[in-house]
Design an enzyme around this catalytic site. Structure first.
Site, short mmCIF file in Angstrom:
data_model
loop_
_atom_site.label_atom_id
_atom_site.label_comp_id
_atom_site.label_asym_id
_atom_site.label_seq_id
_atom_site.Cartn_x
_atom_site.Cartn_y
_atom_site.Cartn_z
N ASP A 146 0.82 -1.28 0.03
CA ASP A 146 -0.08 -0.18 0.19
C ASP A 146 0.80 1.25 0.09
OD1 ASP A 146 -3.12 0.80 1.64
OD2 ASP A 146 -1.59 2.24 0.75
N ASP B 272 -4.00 2.33 -5.01
CA ASP B 272 -2.79 2.22 -4.37
C ASP B 272 -2.59 1.00 -3.61
OD1 ASP B 272 -3.90 2.72 -2.11
OD2 ASP B 272 -2.38 4.08 -1.14
N GLU B 273 -3.26 0.11 -3.66
CA GLU B 273 -2.75 -1.08 -2.85
C GLU B 273 -3.12 -2.46 -3.81
OE1 GLU B 273 -5.29 -1.86 0.37
OE2 GLU B 273 -6.68 -0.55 -0.49
#
Ligand code: TTP
Ligand code: MG
Length: 396
Positions: free
Chosen positions: A9, A103-104
């Site tokens: 992340d 974003d992960e």
């Protein structure tokens, strides 16, 4: 064989992209918001977090708490560009990779130790490769289930690297404060408190029956499983390799149908962005609904190829309307596409001219987000925050 998962992340993602594009901002309290999620903070740098600023907070309040902050608008195209760079690196480490938001993502690293090295060594290398190639800091959690990998990455943020060994899962989770346990919302914690229980260790001493008596069948089972480290099944529903999906957990449950449709539109737009970037198409869409009692349902539909954002939206909306038990409060809403195929095989372009069309879509997204913000006075698209367990509590 013991499984090994990484959860990767990025740290303060939108803010760090802004800092990357303007290095003068390094070390400053950077606050991003006010474009797509007009009126609220999308995210902020860790420097700004020290002033108490956080995602979902009204910008006016952020301005009061942090008057010298650098306030910047959201530049979604740019974040998607950087997200794609990072995701390409993650994919190169394992064939079993699943992106779960901008974003992960999860990497299944099971059985790679002989070839690549111990999980910690590999994760360290991955972190520095992400930093070197994209200039973005990431945190990585390692564990034998996706759930604990996610807990681990968040525990060590920012610039974190943390491994929870299988034998330590139970003690880790039982030392985590209730409000830091992923999946536990405010309402659930209120119910727990009202039965006289205020900490995780006391809660964990309850039998399944007692937990279900307090929280209801599904939520009781969910929590019982987590506190006893039976988490293998969690996140598996999104782990299909040929899919693109996204979801949001709400701070407050929502049952307003118009609002839910607006959120679905926002989620459909996110999927459309990723379809363009990954140059793929699909003929199957799905929705996922988790009610406030934790009961979770999915539905899917296969038709012609997806044409554009509105097309995905219409199709998920139809599915949603069919599946939704009207009036029942929703905790989580998600959607996505399955059986993803290379775009070239399809005649229809998702967007004829990506730039022009995207800016048109952008306007619709902005309007939708604005409408939502107006109705609620806050950012209801906020994801359930993961979770910064109180590290002092975890020390023996
Ligand atoms: P997060 O990973 O939740 O947050 P973050 O990367 O900014 O910070 P960290 O992981 O270090 O805690 O979300 C990723 C991005 O998603 C974030 O940079 C901005 C966006 N976002 C919103 O727009 N609104 C929100 O409410 C949240 C939580 C995130
Ligand atoms: Mg992040």
């Amino acid at each position: 064989m013991i499984k090994v998962f990484f959860h990767v992340d990025l740290d303060a993602f939108f803010a760090n992209v802004e800092i990357l594009d303007n290095p003068n901002l390094k070390g400053k309290p950077v606050i991003v918001g006010g474009n797509i999620s007009r009126g609220v903070v999308s995210t902020c740098s860790y420097e700004a977090r020290r002033f108490g600023v956080h995602s979902g907070m009204p910008l006016l309040k952020a301005k009061k708490l942090c008057p010298n902050g650098v306030f910047l608008p959201v530049r979604m195209d740019r974040y998607h560009e950087k997200s794609k760079e990072v995701m390409r690196i993650l994919e190169s480490y394992t064939p079993i990779f699943h992106q779960i938001s901008i974003d992960e993502g999860f990497l299944d690293m099971s059985g790679t130790e002989l070839l690549l090295g111990t999980p910690l060594v590999v994760a360290k290398k991955l972190k520095s490769e992400i930093l070197k190639k994209t200039s973005l800091p990431a945190s990585i959690g390692i564990a034998s289930t996706k759930y604990f990998a996610k807990m681990a990455s968040n525990f060590s943020k920012p610039d974190g690297l943390y491994e929870i060994k299988p034998k330590d899962e139970i003690s880790f989770i039982r030392k985590t404060p209730l409000n830091k346990i992923w999946g536990l919302g405010e309402k659930t914690i209120e119910k727990i408190n009202s039965s006289g229980i205020y900490n995780t260790r006391d809660l964990a001493s309850l039998s399944l029956n007692n937990m279900q008596a307090i929280l209801g069948k599904a939520a009781g089972q969910f929590l019982y499983n987590i506190l006893n480290a039976h988490t293998d099944y969690l996140f598996n529903e999104v782990a299909q390799s040929h899919s693109i999906s996204t979801e949001r957990t709400f701070e407050n449950d929502i049952s307003n149908i118009k609002m839910l449709e607006d959120i679905l539109f926002f989620l459909a737009s996110e999927i459309a962005f990723r379809m363009v970037e990954e140059n793929v198409n699909s003929n199957t869409v799905f929705v996922k609904i988790r009610y406030n009692d934790f009961k979770t349902y999915t539905a899917q539909e296969t038709g012609g190829n997806i044409l554009n954002t509105l097309d995905i939206f219409k199709r998920v909306k139809t599915l949603f309307i069919k599946k939704y038990e009207k009036g029942k409060p929703i905790r989580l809403l998600g959607c996505g596409i399955l059986k993803v195929e290379e775009h070239q095989k399809f005649q229809v372009d998702l967007f004829k001219n990506k730039k022009d069309e995207l800016s048109e879509k952008q306007k619709i997204i902005e309007k939708t987000a604005l409408d939502i913000a107006k109705k609620t006075g806050k950012n209801i698209l906020k994801r359930a925050r993961l979770i910064q367990p109180d590290k002092s509590n975890l020390k023996e």
